[in-house]
Scaffold this motif. Structure first.
Motif, PDB file in Angstrom:
ATOM      1  N   ARG A 178      -6.418  -2.390  -0.207  1.00  0.00           N
ATOM      2  CA  ARG A 178      -6.581  -1.103   0.489  1.00  0.00           C
ATOM      3  C   ARG A 178      -7.937  -1.049   1.205  1.00  0.00           C
ATOM      4  N   GLN A 185       0.810  -1.203   0.000  1.00  0.00           N
ATOM      5  CA  GLN A 185       0.000   0.000   0.000  1.00  0.00           C
ATOM      6  C   GLN A 185       0.855   1.272   0.000  1.00  0.00           C
ATOM      7  N   TYR A 188      -5.154  -4.263  -6.010  1.00  0.00           N
ATOM      8  CA  TYR A 188      -4.524  -3.271  -5.132  1.00  0.00           C
ATOM      9  C   TYR A 188      -5.585  -2.602  -4.260  1.00  0.00           C
ATOM     10  N   PHE A 189      -6.695  -2.181  -4.872  1.00  0.00           N
ATOM     11  CA  PHE A 189      -7.724  -1.474  -4.103  1.00  0.00           C
ATOM     12  C   PHE A 189      -8.524  -2.418  -3.205  1.00  0.00           C
ATOM     13  N   ARG A 248      -4.889  -3.398 -10.818  1.00  0.00           N
ATOM     14  CA  ARG A 248      -5.284  -2.183 -10.106  1.00  0.00           C
ATOM     15  C   ARG A 248      -6.396  -2.486  -9.091  1.00  0.00           C
ATOM     16  N   GLN A 249      -7.352  -3.314  -9.490  1.00  0.00           N
ATOM     17  CA  GLN A 249      -8.479  -3.598  -8.595  1.00  0.00           C
ATOM     18  C   GLN A 249      -8.062  -4.478  -7.415  1.00  0.00           C
ATOM     19  N   GLN A 260       2.280   3.220  -5.505  1.00  0.00           N
ATOM     20  CA  GLN A 260       1.178   3.820  -6.252  1.00  0.00           C
ATOM     21  C   GLN A 260       0.339   2.714  -6.883  1.00  0.00           C
ATOM     22  N   ALA A 261      -0.962   2.961  -6.997  1.00  0.00           N
ATOM     23  CA  ALA A 261      -1.851   1.963  -7.589  1.00  0.00           C
ATOM     24  C   ALA A 261      -1.436   1.663  -9.017  1.00  0.00           C
ATOM     25  N   GLU A 271     -12.207  -0.026  -5.791  1.00  0.00           N
ATOM     26  CA  GLU A 271     -11.625   1.314  -5.926  1.00  0.00           C
ATOM     27  C   GLU A 271     -12.622   2.384  -5.481  1.00  0.00           C
TER      28      GLU A 271
END
Length: 481
Positions: free
Chosen positions: A29, A11, A25-26, A22-23, A14-15, A155
């Motif tokens: 998060r 985290q 990653y979120f 990317r999703q 950067q995404a 996201e």
């Protein structure tokens, strides 16, 4: 649930720009942020996804549920959950009214639950006037997103957690398709698979092309990879989904026909049955008829919407086929597959429909002898060309025609369904019977329901069943293995 994609992004970084990384990653998060909210609440936080509309929406909801479970929410049975998502339909105007009505109930729940979040997504959200109404009159809604960015839930949820105002993320259109995300399937043994999105047909009564966008097809290698993964996970039956599957592949860099995709899917080990919907008659090719007839895994069932039997009304509907062409197509299907089960959609009371036009529809019903038909009263849909047409049909006339059509459709369907009595057919068992727990319920390849004595351990298995008696639209049977 998909676990193949890398999902442990730091985290502090950067995404990623690429999807679906990317999703994931979120999702990580959002899971971190949710842990803090769970600590504050002193209990697990729950979710509920309520689905309105078609099988495309149902498949989207499975993705929403998969993402929420990965983030750390726990599934609840009802709308008294901490996070409620309405995945909306907008085919008929009263579907919108239903959602507004339910929002009032959710607002009362949210006043009592400081941890509650409310989200709206799906086709209804693609209408600009709906979004404006939500912004003005339903400020307690936390998140609004549409049909094109379902995959972005994690996201968007991070934004909801990090700010106190309504988050709105609506795309007018897109050519982007993002799959390979977590999925919470309703059934372990069967699954829908999206093969394309959107519609180019613009039938004059239909809002779908305006809210789902133009046709875009998934690459065949991605579809086949997903089906292969499902098969390894125990799925025996897949349903290939699209607004008009017959036009699949036309916009791919290397075009591929739907018939060719069917044949490729049938080569995947473990898959026993392949279904698909929906088919537009104008695009149903001879190649597809041959593929259905020559590929045993493809179920001998076709949903082929008629909408009207009057060529004049079909032209007003912008359906781009005639009564005669529809009947000729049915003839070719029955010649290739004599036992095929045909089902359809019919609209009664389209603007300008005369008694003679209605009798043309009845004539097609008599000639085709559908196994079942979904019959609808024409519903004026704001934003479609038909809504402003002259000669809107009085409600009492529509209802009279609807009742006459429904009776004939049902009488014919009972006769057609009975033709399998005395045969033994493979049945994919889906559940314990809802009325009698000593019975289980499953479907034949032609989509007819069968109830027979059996144990819950049969669920998900393909079982030979003798069809003892037809009860109109289903069979009672006896296991024969």
């Amino acid at each position: 649930m998909n676990t193949n994609t890398t999902d442990n992004f730091s985290q502090s970084l950067q995404a990623p720009e690429a999807e679906p990384e990317r999703q994931y990653y979120f999702m990580d998060r959002a899971r971190q942020l949710l842990r803090e909210k769970i600590r504050q609440a002193g209990r697990p936080l729950t979710f509920c996804v309520v689905t309105f509309g078609c099988q495309m929406n149902a498949r989207d909801s499975e993705k929403l549920k998969g993402i929420l479970e990965r983030i750390g929410y726990v599934k609840a049975q009802g709308e008294e959950a901490d996070f409620v998502i309405y995945n909306t339909c907008t085919v008929r105007e009263n579907a919108n009214l239903r959602v507004y009505g339910r929002l009032g109930y959710l607002h009362s729940l949210k006043k009592k639950n400081p941890h509650m979040r409310i989200a709206l997504c799906g086709c209804m959200m693609q209408e600009p006037q709906v979004v404006e109404k939500l912004k003005k009159s339903y400020r307690f809604v936390d998140l609004v997103f549409g049909t094109h960015n379902i995959y972005k839930l994690a996201e968007l949820l991070v934004q909801v957690f990090e700010q106190d105002s309504m988050v709105v993320d609506i795309w007018k259109d897109t050519d982007r398709i993002v799959e390979d995300l977590p999925v919470d399937r309703k059934y372990s043994f069967k699954s829908g698979v999206n093969i394309m999105f959107g519609c180019n047909n613009f039938c004059s009564y239909c809002i779908v092309p305006y809210v789902r966008g133009r046709e875009r097809s998934r690459r065949p290698e991605e579809i086949l990879k997903e089906i292969g993964s499902l098969a390894r996970d125990g799925v025996k039956e897949v349903m290939l989904l699209g607004q008009n599957v017959n036009s699949y592949g036309k916009n791919l860099p290397e075009p591929m026909s739907f018939a060719a995709l069917l044949r490729k899917a049938a080569e995947i080990p473990g898959i026993r049955r392949i279904r698909f919907m929906t088919s537009h008659p104008k695009d149903l090719s001879e190649e597809l008829i041959r593929a259905m007839a020559e590929t045993p895994k493809v179920c001998p069932h076709l949903h082929l919407p008629l909408q009207s039997g009057s060529t004049r009304i079909l032209e007003k509907m912008n359906r781009r086929y005639t009564k005669e062409q529809y009947l000729e197509l049915v003839g070719r299907l029955r010649k290739a597959m004599p036992d095929i089960s045909l089902t359809t959609d019919i609209i009664v009371g389209f603007p300008g429909e005369t008694e003679e036009d209605f009798l043309e529809t009845l004539d097609v019903v008599e000639k085709v002898r559908f196994d079942s038909a979904f019959t609808f009263l024409y519903s004026r849909r704001t934003g479609t060309p038909a809504a402003s047409m002259e000669d809107q049909i009085p409600e009492e006339v529509m209802k009279d025609r609807f009742d006459r059509l429904l009776k004939r459709v049902q009488d014919i369907a009972r006769e057609c369904c009975a033709r399998f009595q005395g045969q033994t057919k493979d049945v994919l068992v889906e559940q314990v019977n809802e009325q009698d727990p000593t019975l289980v319920t499953g479907r034949m390849d032609n989509n007819l329901l069968v109830h027979f004595p059996g144990e819950p351990s049969l669920i998900g298995r393909m079982v030979p069943v003798h069809l003892d008696s037809c009860r109109g639209f289903y069979y009672l049977g006896t296991r024969r293995d």
